[in-house]
Design a protein around this motif. Structure first.
Motif, PDB file in Angstrom:
ATOM      1  N   ASN A   4      41.730  39.496  38.329  1.00 52.43           N
ATOM      2  CA  ASN A   4      41.972  40.911  38.590  1.00 52.43           C
ATOM      3  C   ASN A   4      41.129  41.689  37.603  1.00 52.43           C
ATOM      4  OD1 ASN A   4      43.813  41.022  40.716  1.00 52.43           O
ATOM      5  ND2 ASN A   4      45.500  40.517  39.351  1.00 52.43           N
ATOM      6  N   SER A   5      40.688  42.862  38.001  1.00 52.55           N
ATOM      7  CA  SER A   5      39.842  43.635  37.107  1.00 52.55           C
ATOM      8  C   SER A   5      40.656  44.166  35.925  1.00 52.55           C
ATOM      9  CB  SER A   5      39.189  44.792  37.857  1.00 52.55           C
ATOM     10  OG  SER A   5      40.168  45.732  38.215  1.00 52.55           O
ATOM     11  N   PRO A   6      40.036  44.283  34.756  1.00 55.93           N
ATOM     12  CA  PRO A   6      40.753  44.764  33.576  1.00 55.93           C
ATOM     13  C   PRO A   6      41.297  46.184  33.747  1.00 55.93           C
ATOM     14  CG  PRO A   6      38.614  43.884  32.964  1.00 55.93           C
ATOM     15  CD  PRO A   6      38.688  43.871  34.454  1.00 55.93           C
ATOM     16  N   ARG A   8      24.689  43.733  45.237  1.00 58.43           N
ATOM     17  CA  ARG A   8      25.468  42.873  44.361  1.00 58.43           C
ATOM     18  C   ARG A   8      26.937  43.281  44.361  1.00 58.43           C
ATOM     19  NH1 ARG A   8      23.042  41.246  38.793  1.00 58.43           N
ATOM     20  NH2 ARG A   8      22.013  39.832  40.212  1.00 58.43           N
ATOM     21  N   ILE A   9      27.805  42.301  44.492  1.00 57.83           N
ATOM     22  CA  ILE A   9      29.248  42.496  44.387  1.00 57.83           C
ATOM     23  C   ILE A   9      29.675  41.832  43.085  1.00 57.83           C
ATOM     24  CG2 ILE A   9      31.499  42.001  45.429  1.00 57.83           C
ATOM     25  CD1 ILE A   9      29.837  43.784  47.184  1.00 57.83           C
ATOM     26  N   ARG A  10      30.382  42.574  42.250  1.00 62.17           N
ATOM     27  CA  ARG A  10      30.866  42.020  40.981  1.00 62.17           C
ATOM     28  C   ARG A  10      32.370  41.791  41.075  1.00 62.17           C
ATOM     29  NH1 ARG A  10      27.253  46.090  39.183  1.00 62.17           N
ATOM     30  NH2 ARG A  10      29.021  47.490  39.036  1.00 62.17           N
ATOM     31  N   LYS A  11      32.782  40.534  40.958  1.00 61.36           N
ATOM     32  CA  LYS A  11      34.202  40.182  40.973  1.00 61.36           C
ATOM     33  C   LYS A  11      34.611  39.942  39.533  1.00 61.36           C
ATOM     34  CE  LYS A  11      34.067  38.304  45.576  1.00 61.36           C
ATOM     35  NZ  LYS A  11      34.590  37.304  46.487  1.00 61.36           N
ATOM     36  N   GLY A  64      36.832  39.515  31.162  1.00 55.07           N
ATOM     37  CA  GLY A  64      36.429  38.113  31.116  1.00 55.07           C
ATOM     38  C   GLY A  64      35.106  37.938  31.832  1.00 55.07           C
ATOM     39  N   LYS A  65      34.915  36.760  32.396  1.00 50.66           N
ATOM     40  CA  LYS A  65      33.676  36.488  33.127  1.00 50.66           C
ATOM     41  C   LYS A  65      33.630  37.290  34.419  1.00 50.66           C
ATOM     42  CE  LYS A  65      32.879  31.841  31.473  1.00 50.66           C
ATOM     43  NZ  LYS A  65      32.680  30.437  31.870  1.00 50.66           N
ATOM     44  N   THR A  66      32.418  37.603  34.846  1.00 49.46           N
ATOM     45  CA  THR A  66      32.219  38.319  36.093  1.00 49.46           C
ATOM     46  C   THR A  66      31.467  37.421  37.069  1.00 49.46           C
ATOM     47  OG1 THR A  66      32.099  40.413  34.907  1.00 49.46           O
ATOM     48  CG2 THR A  66      31.226  40.389  37.128  1.00 49.46           C
TER      49      THR A  66
END
Length: 123
Positions: free
Chosen positions: A17-19, A105-108, A89-91
């Protein structure tokens, strides 16, 4: 002179989940007593995120019991969340096809959580 504190910590890394979304719930329970925070999480609207925080707080409570060998509920009444940090964390980077042969680009994003538990002075 060193002051003796009863600080215990627990952390959780790589939550998908995103921060930014995680911080919304973290701000609700910051500086709260542990049992009040658990109640807030039980009735929160963001069920998936609140379940993650609830499990983390139960783990934190278990860590406190192991460290101080105390399972009495009288001592647990004075426990509160001293600090809670939600870091990125990591993306995961993915490509989404768009017209004319391009790719966007999609950033998860993922997040890391660190929670510190402390004991208030008994009055």
């Amino acid at each position: 002179m060193e002051q003796e504190t009863n600080v215990v910590s627990a952390s959780l890394n790589g939550i998908r989940n995103s921060p930014r979304k995680m911080r919304l719930i973290a701000n609700l329970i910051r500086k709260q007593e542990i049992f009040k925070a658990l109640d807030l999480l039980t009735y929160s609207r963001k069920k998936r995120i609140s379940l993650i925080f609830k499990k983390l707080l139960l783990s934190l409570l278990s860590n406190w019991e192991k460290k101080y060998n105390q399972s009495s509920s009288k001592k647990k009444e004075f426990l509160y969340i001293k600090e809670i940090r939600v870091n990125q964390g990591k993306t995961l980077k993915r490509l989404r096809p768009v017209p004319q042969g391009r790719g966007h680009r999609i950033r998860k994003r993922s997040s890391n959580i660190i929670v510190f538990l402390d004991q208030k002075k008994e009055t």
